[in-house]
Design a protein around this motif. Structure first.
Motif, PDB file in Angstrom:
ATOM      1  N   ASN A  32       4.874  -8.358  -4.070  1.00 55.64           N
ATOM      2  CA  ASN A  32       6.130  -7.927  -4.684  1.00 55.64           C
ATOM      3  C   ASN A  32       5.849  -6.874  -5.754  1.00 55.64           C
ATOM      4  O   ASN A  32       4.706  -6.643  -6.146  1.00 55.64           O
ATOM      5  N   VAL A  33       6.927  -6.247  -6.238  1.00 55.54           N
ATOM      6  CA  VAL A  33       6.812  -5.151  -7.198  1.00 55.54           C
ATOM      7  C   VAL A  33       6.258  -5.636  -8.533  1.00 55.54           C
ATOM      8  O   VAL A  33       5.435  -4.966  -9.160  1.00 55.54           O
ATOM      9  N   ILE A 164     -11.242   5.595  -4.728  1.00 57.83           N
ATOM     10  CA  ILE A 164     -10.324   5.231  -5.813  1.00 57.83           C
ATOM     11  C   ILE A 164      -8.928   4.944  -5.261  1.00 57.83           C
ATOM     12  O   ILE A 164      -8.282   3.966  -5.648  1.00 57.83           O
ATOM     13  N   ILE A 165      -8.471   5.799  -4.362  1.00 55.89           N
ATOM     14  CA  ILE A 165      -7.143   5.610  -3.768  1.00 55.89           C
ATOM     15  C   ILE A 165      -7.070   4.270  -3.039  1.00 55.89           C
ATOM     16  O   ILE A 165      -6.098   3.524  -3.179  1.00 55.89           O
ATOM     17  N   LEU A 166      -8.114   3.934  -2.300  1.00 60.16           N
ATOM     18  CA  LEU A 166      -8.096   2.697  -1.512  1.00 60.16           C
ATOM     19  C   LEU A 166      -7.988   1.462  -2.401  1.00 60.16           C
ATOM     20  O   LEU A 166      -7.121   0.599  -2.191  1.00 60.16           O
ATOM     21  N   TYR A 167      -8.856   1.353  -3.426  1.00 52.84           N
ATOM     22  CA  TYR A 167      -8.820   0.112  -4.203  1.00 52.84           C
ATOM     23  C   TYR A 167      -7.601   0.055  -5.121  1.00 52.84           C
ATOM     24  O   TYR A 167      -7.099  -1.032  -5.433  1.00 52.84           O
ATOM     25  N   THR A 168      -7.065   1.221  -5.541  1.00 50.07           N
ATOM     26  CA  THR A 168      -5.867   1.207  -6.384  1.00 50.07           C
ATOM     27  C   THR A 168      -4.630   0.845  -5.573  1.00 50.07           C
ATOM     28  O   THR A 168      -3.782   0.061  -6.022  1.00 50.07           O
ATOM     29  N   VAL A 169      -4.523   1.412  -4.369  1.00 49.78           N
ATOM     30  CA  VAL A 169      -3.373   1.124  -3.513  1.00 49.78           C
ATOM     31  C   VAL A 169      -3.391  -0.336  -3.066  1.00 49.78           C
ATOM     32  O   VAL A 169      -2.383  -1.035  -3.107  1.00 49.78           O
ATOM     33  N   PHE A 170      -4.552  -0.815  -2.656  1.00 49.34           N
ATOM     34  CA  PHE A 170      -4.647  -2.198  -2.171  1.00 49.34           C
ATOM     35  C   PHE A 170      -4.434  -3.217  -3.293  1.00 49.34           C
ATOM     36  O   PHE A 170      -3.714  -4.204  -3.131  1.00 49.34           O
ATOM     37  N   ALA A 374       0.193   4.063 -12.920  1.00 43.22           N
ATOM     38  CA  ALA A 374       1.270   4.334 -13.875  1.00 43.22           C
ATOM     39  C   ALA A 374       2.181   5.458 -13.393  1.00 43.22           C
ATOM     40  O   ALA A 374       3.407   5.378 -13.508  1.00 43.22           O
ATOM     41  N   SER A 375       1.591   6.519 -12.844  1.00 49.35           N
ATOM     42  CA  SER A 375       2.382   7.641 -12.351  1.00 49.35           C
ATOM     43  C   SER A 375       3.277   7.220 -11.194  1.00 49.35           C
ATOM     44  O   SER A 375       4.452   7.617 -11.117  1.00 49.35           O
ATOM     45  N   ALA A 376       2.731   6.424 -10.290  1.00 49.45           N
ATOM     46  CA  ALA A 376       3.523   5.933  -9.165  1.00 49.45           C
ATOM     47  C   ALA A 376       4.670   5.059  -9.649  1.00 49.45           C
ATOM     48  O   ALA A 376       5.785   5.124  -9.109  1.00 49.45           O
ATOM     49  N   THR A 377       4.413   4.270 -10.684  1.00 45.46           N
ATOM     50  CA  THR A 377       5.447   3.380 -11.208  1.00 45.46           C
ATOM     51  C   THR A 377       6.621   4.163 -11.784  1.00 45.46           C
ATOM     52  O   THR A 377       7.785   3.903 -11.456  1.00 45.46           O
ATOM     53  N   VAL A 378       6.335   5.132 -12.652  1.00 47.61           N
ATOM     54  CA  VAL A 378       7.445   5.865 -13.274  1.00 47.61           C
ATOM     55  C   VAL A 378       8.163   6.767 -12.268  1.00 47.61           C
ATOM     56  O   VAL A 378       9.383   6.930 -12.326  1.00 47.61           O
ATOM     57  N   PHE A 379       7.422   7.356 -11.337  1.00 46.02           N
ATOM     58  CA  PHE A 379       8.077   8.193 -10.334  1.00 46.02           C
ATOM     59  C   PHE A 379       9.010   7.357  -9.463  1.00 46.02           C
ATOM     60  O   PHE A 379      10.146   7.762  -9.175  1.00 46.02           O
ATOM     61  N   SER A 380       8.544   6.182  -9.067  1.00 44.80           N
ATOM     62  CA  SER A 380       9.348   5.316  -8.200  1.00 44.80           C
ATOM     63  C   SER A 380      10.568   4.756  -8.921  1.00 44.80           C
ATOM     64  O   SER A 380      11.682   4.756  -8.378  1.00 44.80           O
ATOM     65  N   LEU A 381      10.360   4.285 -10.170  1.00 39.91           N
ATOM     66  CA  LEU A 381      11.453   3.663 -10.916  1.00 39.91           C
ATOM     67  C   LEU A 381      12.393   4.685 -11.540  1.00 39.91           C
ATOM     68  O   LEU A 381      13.621   4.541 -11.471  1.00 39.91           O
ATOM     69  N   ASP A 382      11.818   5.715 -12.170  1.00 40.06           N
ATOM     70  CA  ASP A 382      12.616   6.630 -12.977  1.00 40.06           C
ATOM     71  C   ASP A 382      13.182   7.813 -12.194  1.00 40.06           C
ATOM     72  O   ASP A 382      14.116   8.467 -12.663  1.00 40.06           O
ATOM     73  N   ILE A 383      12.617   8.100 -11.047  1.00 39.35           N
ATOM     74  CA  ILE A 383      13.116   9.225 -10.249  1.00 39.35           C
ATOM     75  C   ILE A 383      13.773   8.733  -8.961  1.00 39.35           C
ATOM     76  O   ILE A 383      14.979   8.895  -8.765  1.00 39.35           O
ATOM     77  N   VAL A 384      12.976   8.119  -8.087  1.00 42.78           N
ATOM     78  CA  VAL A 384      13.489   7.756  -6.771  1.00 42.78           C
ATOM     79  C   VAL A 384      14.576   6.686  -6.867  1.00 42.78           C
ATOM     80  O   VAL A 384      15.694   6.858  -6.366  1.00 42.78           O
ATOM     81  N   LYS A 385      14.263   5.567  -7.514  1.00 39.90           N
ATOM     82  CA  LYS A 385      15.248   4.484  -7.597  1.00 39.90           C
ATOM     83  C   LYS A 385      16.437   4.868  -8.463  1.00 39.90           C
ATOM     84  O   LYS A 385      17.588   4.512  -8.163  1.00 39.90           O
ATOM     85  N   TRP A 399       6.574  -0.571  -0.878  1.00 34.71           N
ATOM     86  CA  TRP A 399       6.026   0.471  -0.004  1.00 34.71           C
ATOM     87  C   TRP A 399       6.089   1.847  -0.666  1.00 34.71           C
ATOM     88  O   TRP A 399       5.178   2.672  -0.512  1.00 34.71           O
ATOM     89  N   LEU A 400       7.147   2.099  -1.404  1.00 31.33           N
ATOM     90  CA  LEU A 400       7.253   3.366  -2.134  1.00 31.33           C
ATOM     91  C   LEU A 400       6.145   3.480  -3.175  1.00 31.33           C
ATOM     92  O   LEU A 400       5.518   4.545  -3.328  1.00 31.33           O
ATOM     93  N   LEU A 401       5.885   2.398  -3.901  1.00 28.26           N
ATOM     94  CA  LEU A 401       4.818   2.393  -4.906  1.00 28.26           C
ATOM     95  C   LEU A 401       3.456   2.659  -4.268  1.00 28.26           C
ATOM     96  O   LEU A 401       2.642   3.437  -4.799  1.00 28.26           O
ATOM     97  N   LEU A 402       3.208   2.015  -3.136  1.00 33.91           N
ATOM     98  CA  LEU A 402       1.916   2.188  -2.462  1.00 33.91           C
ATOM     99  C   LEU A 402       1.719   3.628  -2.013  1.00 33.91           C
ATOM    100  O   LEU A 402       0.659   4.234  -2.236  1.00 33.91           O
ATOM    101  N   SER A 403       2.721   4.206  -1.384  1.00 36.04           N
ATOM    102  CA  SER A 403       2.591   5.572  -0.865  1.00 36.04           C
ATOM    103  C   SER A 403       2.516   6.589  -2.000  1.00 36.04           C
ATOM    104  O   SER A 403       1.735   7.551  -1.938  1.00 36.04           O
ATOM    105  N   THR A 404       3.297   6.368  -3.054  1.00 38.30           N
ATOM    106  CA  THR A 404       3.276   7.298  -4.183  1.00 38.30           C
ATOM    107  C   THR A 404       1.940   7.261  -4.909  1.00 38.30           C
ATOM    108  O   THR A 404       1.438   8.290  -5.383  1.00 38.30           O
ATOM    109  N   THR A 405       1.342   6.086  -5.001  1.00 39.56           N
ATOM    110  CA  THR A 405       0.020   5.961  -5.620  1.00 39.56           C
ATOM    111  C   THR A 405      -1.000   6.830  -4.893  1.00 39.56           C
ATOM    112  O   THR A 405      -1.794   7.550  -5.522  1.00 39.56           O
ATOM    113  N   ALA A 406      -0.968   6.781  -3.573  1.00 38.03           N
ATOM    114  CA  ALA A 406      -1.891   7.598  -2.778  1.00 38.03           C
ATOM    115  C   ALA A 406      -1.622   9.087  -2.975  1.00 38.03           C
ATOM    116  O   ALA A 406      -2.558   9.891  -3.108  1.00 38.03           O
TER     117      ALA A 406
END
Length: 521
Positions: A32-33, A164-170, A374-385, A399-406
Motif C-alpha cells: 500500500n501507499v 539503485i532504481i531496482l532496490y528503491t522501487v522494490f 521523495a521526488s516520486a512521492t511529491v510528484f504523485s501526490l502534489d501534481i498527478v493526484k 503503481w504511480l509511485l513505483l513508475s515515477t521512482t524509476a
C-alpha cells in the motif's frame, strides 16, 4: 588501472547485488501507499537519524569535501558548524508541525495557506533541486570509478543507476532507511581506512601533516571580515544555516522520514542523531583533504597524472608540450576532486580497494535512493493526484509511485551525464541548491511565521524574490557596460538573500494592507 583487480570487481558486484536483494526482501511489505512512502510509521528514531546522516554523507562529501580542502582550506567546514542552529529550529518547530498535519507531502500546507500555485511552485523547485543533487552524485561516483577502473563515466552511471532504481522501487521507504543505516556505517569505516592509508605513507606522520597544513594555511575557516562578496566565514555560515533549515524544515527527503517515526519525539531525536554524527564525519573528510595535500607535498609525483588529465580535458587534442605547459600551471583547486580517486587507484592495495569503492558507492546510493523516493512521492501526490487523478485507488497510486521512482532515477542519470566536465563537484552542487532552495524557503517561512500574510502578499513577494535570485544567479544577463548593476554578493548568498527577500517583502506588504486578507489556515 594499477591496483584494480578481479577481487575488487567481485567485492563491488557483491555489494550491488546485496542492495538489490535488500530491496526485494522489503518488497513483500509494499502492498500500500502508506508502507511505500512512510514505512507505516514503524521506524525507531535512531535508525531515521542514521538514515538522514547517510543522506547528508553523499559522494559529494566523499569527493567534493576532500577536493575542496585539498584545493583551498577548511572554509567549507563552516557549513557543518551551522547545522546545530538549523537543527534546533527544525526539532522545536517544524517536526511537531508536520507530525500534527499528518500529511506525507511537505508542501500540501502551502496550498492551505496561499492556494494551489504555492504548492505547485514549491514542488517544482524541490524537483529541480533533487535532479541537481542526484545528477551531481551520479557524476561524483562516476568520476571516482572512472579513475579507478578505466570504464567510461556513462557505463558506470548506467550500471549503478539500474541497481539503485531496482532496490528503491522494490523496497520503498523502509528499504531506503535500513539500507542507509548500513551504508552510513560502511562509508564511515571507508573514510577512516582512506585516512589511515594516506597517513602511513607520509614521513613524519601527523606532525608533518600539521606543519605542511599550517605553512600553507590549509586549516583556515575563512576570513572573519564582515564581507558578503567573498566566501568568508560569515557567508558560509549564513549559507549553511539557510540550506540546512531548508533541508530539515521543508525538504521532502527529511520531512517524509519524520512520518516514518513512531512518535514526534523520535522524529526530533533523529535530527540530533544526524547532526552529532555528521559534524565529526564532515571534519574527517576535511582532514582527509588536508592529508592528501601533505601527501602530494612529500610525494609530488602523484600529481603528474592528475594534472595531465585535467589539462587534456581542458584542451582536447593538444600536443604533449602544450599539455605539459598547462599542467604545470594548474592551481590545486582546478584538480582537487581528482586527487583522491587517483590516490585510490594507485596506492590502495587490491581487495581493500574494492571495500573502499563499495563505501563510496554506498555514499552515492543512499542519497540517490532517498531523493528518488521523495521526488516520486511529491510528484504523485502534489501534481498527478492533485490535478489529474484525484480519485485514484490505493493500488493505482502505488503503481504511480513505483513508475515515477524509476523515471526520476533515469532523469537523475541524465543530469549526471550533463555535468561531465565541471571543475568542482562541491561548487556546482552548492550553486544549484542555493538557487532552487532559496526560491521556496522564503515562501515556506512566510506561511509558517506570518499568520496574517495572504495570497496577494505571497504572490508578490515570491515574484520579487525570484527576480532577486535570477539577478544574483545569472550576472551575464546584465551587459558589460552596465556591470555596476550586477550583484556584488558571493554566489552562496543567493539562498540567504532570496529567502529573506520573499519573507520580508511578504511581511512588509502585510503591514501595509488596509483590508484583512483571506487566510486559509
Amino acid at each position: 588501472m594499477k591496483n584494480f583487480s578481479t577481487l575488487d570487481v567481485v567485492i563491488i558486484a557483491a555489494y550491488l547485488v546485496a542492495m538489490v536483494l535488500t530491496g526485494l526482501f522489503f518488497s513483500r511489505k509494499n502492498k500500500n501507499v502508506s508502507q511505500f512512502t512512510k514505512a507505516s510509521g514503524s521506524i525507531p528514531g535512531w535508525a531515521i537519524g542514521l538514515s538522514i546522516y547517510a543522506t547528508f554523507l553523499s559522494s559529494n562529501t566523499f569527493l567534493g569535501v576532500p577536493g575542496k580542502a585539498f584545493g583551498t582550506n577548511w572554509n567549507a567546514f563552516v557549513f557543518s558548524i551551522s547545522m546545530p542552529f538549523a537543527a534546533w529550529v527544525a526539532a522545536k518547530y517544524f517536526v511537531p508541525f508536520y507530525r500534527k498535519t499528518g500529511e506525507v507531502s511537505a508542501y500540501s500546507h502551502l496550498e492551505h495557506r496561499f492556494g494551489p500555485w504555492a504548492r505547485t511552485y514549491a514542488v517544482v523547485c524541490f524537483l529541480l533541486t533533487q535532479l541537481a543533487r542526484i545528477g551531481s552524485i551520479f557524476f561524483g561516483i562516476a568520476l571516482t570509478l572512472q579513475a579507478i577502473t578505466g570504464y567510461s563515466m556513462f557505463s558506470i552511471m548506467l550500471v549503478t543507476g539500474i541497481c539503485i532504481i531496482l532496490y528503491t522501487v522494490f523496497g520503498g521507504m523502509e528499504a531506503v532507511i535500513w539500507t542507509e543505516v548500513v551504508q552510513g556505517i560502511i562509508k564511515t569505516i571507508g573514510a577512516f581506512l582512506i585516512l589511515y592509508l594516506i597517513i602511513k605513507d607520509i614521513p613524519g606522520g601527523i606532525p608533518q601533516i600539521i606543519d605542511i597544513g599550517m605553512q600553507d594555511d590549509k586549516f583556515s575557516l575563512g576570513s572573519f571580515a564582515p564581507d558578503l562578496t567573498a566566501s568568508t566565514f560569515w557567508v558560509v555560515l549564513l549559507y549553511g544555516f539557510f540550506i540546512n533549515l531548508n533541508n530539515f524544515g521543508m525538504d521532502q527527503n527529511y520531512v517524509q522520514r519524520y512520518h516514518t517515526a513512531t512518535s514526534a519525539e523520535a522524529a526530533s531525536k533523529s535530527i540530533w542523531v544526524c547532526v552529532w554524527l555528521y559534524l565529526p564525519a564532515s571534519l574527517l573528510f576535511f582532514v582527509i583533504g588536508t592529508c592528501l595535500y601533505a601527501y602530494a607535498h612529500v610525494h609530488p609525483e602523484i600529481l603528474s597524472g592528475v594534472r595531465l588529465q585535467v589539462a587534456a580535458e581542458q584542451f582536447p587534442g593538444a600536443s604533449a608540450a602544450k599539455l605539459n605547459e598547462v599542467a604545470a600551471n594548474l592551481a590545486p583547486n582546478a584538480y582537487g576532486d581528482k586527487v583522491m580517486p587517483h590516490f585510490m587507484a594507485n596506492k590502495i592495495p587490491s581487495g581493500l580497494l574494492g571495500l573502499i569503492v563499495s563505501a563510496i558507492l554506498s555514499a552515492a546510493m543512499s542519497t540517490i535512493s532517498s531523493g528518488m523516493n521523495a521526488s516520486a512521492t511529491v510528484f504523485s501526490l502534489d501534481i498527478v493526484k492533485r490535478y489529474f487523478k484525484p480519485n485514484m485507488t490505493d493500488k493505482q497510486m502505488l503503481w504511480l509511485l513505483l513508475s515515477t521512482t524509476a523515471i526520476v532515477g533515469v532523469l537523475g542519470m541524465g543530469t549526471g551525464i550533463a555535468m561531465i566536465g565541471v571543475k568542482s563537484l562541491l561548487d556546482i552542487w552548492w550553486e544549484l541548491s542555493g538557487i532552487f532552495a532559496g526560491a521556496m524557503l522564503g515562501l515556506f517561512l512566510l506561511g509558517i511565521i506570518s499568520r496574517k500574510a495572504g495570497n496577494a502578499e505571497a504572490v508578490t513577494a515570491t515574484i520579487i524574490g525570484v527576480l532577486v535570485i535570477i539577478w544574483m544567479s545569472v550576472p551575464s544577463m546584465i551587459p558589460d557596460h552596465l556591470q555596476y548593476l550586477r550583484s556584488p554578493f558571493h554566489k552562496s548568498m543567493v539562498i540567504v538573500i532570496g529567502t529573506l527577500a520573499i519573507f520580508l517583502i511578504g511581511v512588509l506588504l502585510t503591514r501595509f494592507r488596509k483590508t484583512p486578507a483571506k487566510v486559509h489556515a
